[in-house]
Design an enzyme around this catalytic site. Structure first.
Site, PDB file in Angstrom:
ATOM      1  N   GLU A   1       0.716  -1.489   0.324  1.00  0.00           N
ATOM      2  CA  GLU A   1      -0.194  -0.302   0.558  1.00  0.00           C
ATOM      3  C   GLU A   1       0.146   1.679   0.312  1.00  0.00           C
ATOM      4  OE1 GLU A   1      -3.850  -1.898   2.434  1.00  0.00           O
ATOM      5  OE2 GLU A   1      -2.141  -0.857   3.436  1.00  0.00           O
TER       6      GLU A   1
HETATM    7  C1  ACM Z   1      -2.309  -5.017   4.322  1.00  0.00           C
HETATM    8  O1  ACM Z   1      -3.471  -5.876   5.002  1.00  0.00           O
HETATM    9  N1  ACM Z   1      -2.345  -4.304   3.619  1.00  0.00           N
HETATM   10  C2  ACM Z   1      -0.978  -5.961   3.785  1.00  0.00           C
END
Ligand code: ACM
Length: 652
Positions: A370
């Site tokens: 992310e």
């Molecule tokens: C995640 O759930 N961002 C690894």
């Protein structure tokens, strides 16, 4: 069945005749008990269990005979404690020889190839219990299965009088399907004390998990002491205490005290690693970079490419990302370490050399998920880096960063593991991948020869809601127990050689305390345990759910919290031909009745029973529902506003 269990064990002999497999051992009960024999309810389901006639009775003076005693010291101490506390019985352990020991723990002189490193053979006879294994881990797992055969009161943390401490006679041969059986505990979003982490470990080892993945850093906190970088824990470990729905909190004012959080000293970490190891659990550390790094940046702003970082604070649950366009998110602040800044690699070298020393586990997880790209896209330092290194895209910038990080990890004698986003810009073949966004990323990575651990949101994200949002603490997605139980980390056609195992992940944005961490973990943790330990063909939802109910009773006695959400009904809505609301109600498990009301009063089993889709009366404001098994309420009272159902059904 309880009647038989309590009255007859003393009369029965344990004969090796009429061997019966547990699959044949289910019965229907007339008295609203779940349909199963809950006397034998081992989770995860063993490879092979043969029920014998008769019962073993625990004597009040127990001798444990231990073979290679040094290797089994911790397991013996564990077993002594587990047996002596609830029973109050005297227990001693001896090296051979002993006349008629109560429990024999035997490390095989000649390896039994079927058992491998973690398998065991358990014999419960009328007079003696024998656990054999090739390795101490197998003995430990045999002990877990034996304990699960004893009455639920064995889970008590204090002595209970008047219990008949018996176990059904069985022959068990058991070994895990997969070597990586993990739970991830996010101690960064909310801090959990050393004692709470031990409590979490105590619960997971009952179900033969062997890896605790600790998510040690994120935007909300840096949780591990690093010598020479004191601000990580002076600044990075603390934010402003807020309660409610995390993510929507009001941005803290400058004068609000930053005293919520905490961290583990290096001595704490050593203690936790040793505590876990004694229970055959390895702790894998995760330091999440380059994204999710606001706590590190608030401590050392020079790690950012963004000059405004000097004003950044550790996040207290306020909004810092815009997810409205999906992944990758748009950063409202720059929570990334700067890949174009050499100081970042010096920082990471210091961090990972200490982490490598503290955690004996071969893998270090470095995050990689992310990463917001919007600040990098505009940054001159990044543009220069791209020119210098010939990088064409922002994912390639991340790939450059990951390669540098892997060099650091490898230089410390460790293996690099990261979330599946690192595959996007290209990653070295030696990188191990944790597949979270779906199964496919993991399957592709395994095909390409990466080591993979499967932890897909669809089955293994135990931070998601377990039933309807009107009763569960609000999270952005749902994952019911039955869906978790469908988890197959190595599906047909997968490159099985590279799939190390599976794991459930407990993110803790909305988990403010250890009781809620337990609520989120159990019973879905049972489902994942069975998915990673038991042979695929031994999995059966009906049997599993009956065992789950037996384990609810055990957790009640252990005072471990769990979610009863599986009993809550499932609401469905649609519009009839004349555009009226039609409400359907169903249950995740069989054998439950649903009673309902539209008149604001609390339904019980004397109210209307749901049989066909409901049309809410014109003035009704709320549909109240509750599930029963026979005469007993099992679900929670659910109050569903009609307005909410209208919203879910869409336009009139
Ligand atoms: C995640 O759930 N961002 C690894």
């Amino acid at each position: 069945m309880k009647f038989i269990f309590h009255i007859f064990p003393f009369l029965l002999l344990c004969l090796n005749v009429s061997a019966q497999t547990i699959e044949e051992n289910s019965e229907t009960f007339a008295n609203n008990e779940p349909i199963s024999n809950t006397e034998i309810a081992i989770i995860p389901e063993p490879v092979r269990l043969i029920k014998q006639t008769g019962h073993f009775i625990l004597p009040n003076n127990i001798t444990i005979q231990v073979g290679k005693s040094a290797e089994l010291k911790q397991t013996v101490a564990f077993l002594k404690e587990r047996l002596s506390v609830p029973t109050g019985y005297y227990i001693n352990s001896v090296n051979p020889p002993a006349t008629n020991p109560t429990i024999k723990l035997v490390i095989n002189d000649t390896e039994d190839a079927t058992l491998g490193n973690e398998g065991y053979h358990l014999t419960v006879g009328t007079k003696q219990v024998i656990i054999r294994a090739n390795k101490p881990a197998g003995i430990f797992y045999g002990v877990q299965s034996f304990i699960q055969l004893l009455p639920k009161e064995i889970e008590s943390k204090e002595e209970i009088k008047g219990v008949k401490w018996t176990a059904p006679c069985v022959e068990v041969t058991d070994y895990p399907r997969l070597g990586w059986r993990g739970l991830m505990f996010d101690v960064a979003r909310h801090f959990f004390t050393k004692q709470e982490v031990k409590q979490y470990i105590d619960a997971m080892v009952r179900y033969k998990y062997n890896i605790l993945h600790l998510h040690l850093s994120d935007d909300e906190g840096w949780r591990i002491e690093i010598k020479g970088l004191p601000k990580l824990t002076e600044v990075g470990a603390w934010n402003v205490k807020r309660e409610g729905t995390f993510g929507d909190f009001i941005t803290p004012k400058p004068n609000e005290p930053r005293n919520y959080g905490g961290f583990y000293t290096q001595e704490d970490i050593k203690e936790l690693v040793a505590y876990a190891k004694e229970r055959f659990v390895d702790i894998m550390p995760e330091i999440d970079v380059p994204g999710h790094s606001l706590a590190a940046i608030a401590s050392y702003p020079e790690l950012s490419c963004t000059p405004e970082a000097v004003n950044y604070k550790v996040r207290s649950g306020e909004k810092i990302m815009d997810w409205s366009r999906g992944a990758p998110p748009l950063g409202l602040v720059d929570n990334t370490l700067c890949p174009a800044n050499e100081k970042v690699y010096v920082f990471l070298d210091t961090v990972f050399s200490q982490i490598a020393q503290l955690f004996p586990f071969p893998y270090i997880h470095v995050g990689g998920d992310e990463v917001a790209r919007n600040f990098w896209e505009k940054n001159d330092q990044i543009k220069e880096l791209m020119k210098r290194e010939g990088l064409k895209t922002i994912p390639e910038v991340q790939a450059y960063f990951e390669k540098r990080v892997e060099q650091i990890i490898v230089s410390k004698g460790k293996k690099f593991m990261a979330w599946d986003e690192v595959l996007e810009g290209g990653v070295s073949p030696t990188a191990a991948v944790m597949s979270w966004r779906n199964m496919q990323h993991g399957l592709d990575a395994a095909k390409a020869g990466h080591e993979v651990v499967m932890t897909p949101t669809q089955y293994a994200y135990i931070d998601y809601m377990q039933a309807d949002a009107i009763t569960e603490p609000k999270v952005y997605a749902s994952l019911r127990l039955s869906k978790s139980y469908e988890f197959d980390p190595v599906p047909e056609g997968a490159n099985a050689k590279f799939i190390k195992g599976g794991q459930a992940n407990l993110w803790t944005e909305q988990v403010f305390n250890i009781r809620q961490a337990e609520y989120m973990t159990w019973p879905r943790g049972f489902a994942i345990a069975e998915s990673v330990w038991s042979p695929k063909e031994k999995k059966n939802w009906t049997t599993f759910f009956a065992k789950t109910e037996a384990h609810f009773k055990r957790l009640d006695i252990a005072e471990t919290k769990y979610a009863p959400s599986v009993y809550d009904p499932i609401f469905g809505v649609k519009r009839s031909a004349d555009r009226n609301l039609l409400v359907t109600l169903s249950t995740e498990v069989e054998g439950l009745d649903i009673y309902y009301s539209f008149d604001n009063s609390f339904p019980d089993r004397f109210y209307p029973k749901y049989t066909t889709p409901l049309v809410p009366p014109i003035d009704a404001k709320v549909l109240k529902v509750i599930t029963y098994r026979g005469k007993n309420p099992v679900g929670r009272m659910m109050n569903m506003p009609i307005e909410e159902l209208e919203k879910r059904a869409g336009k009139r």
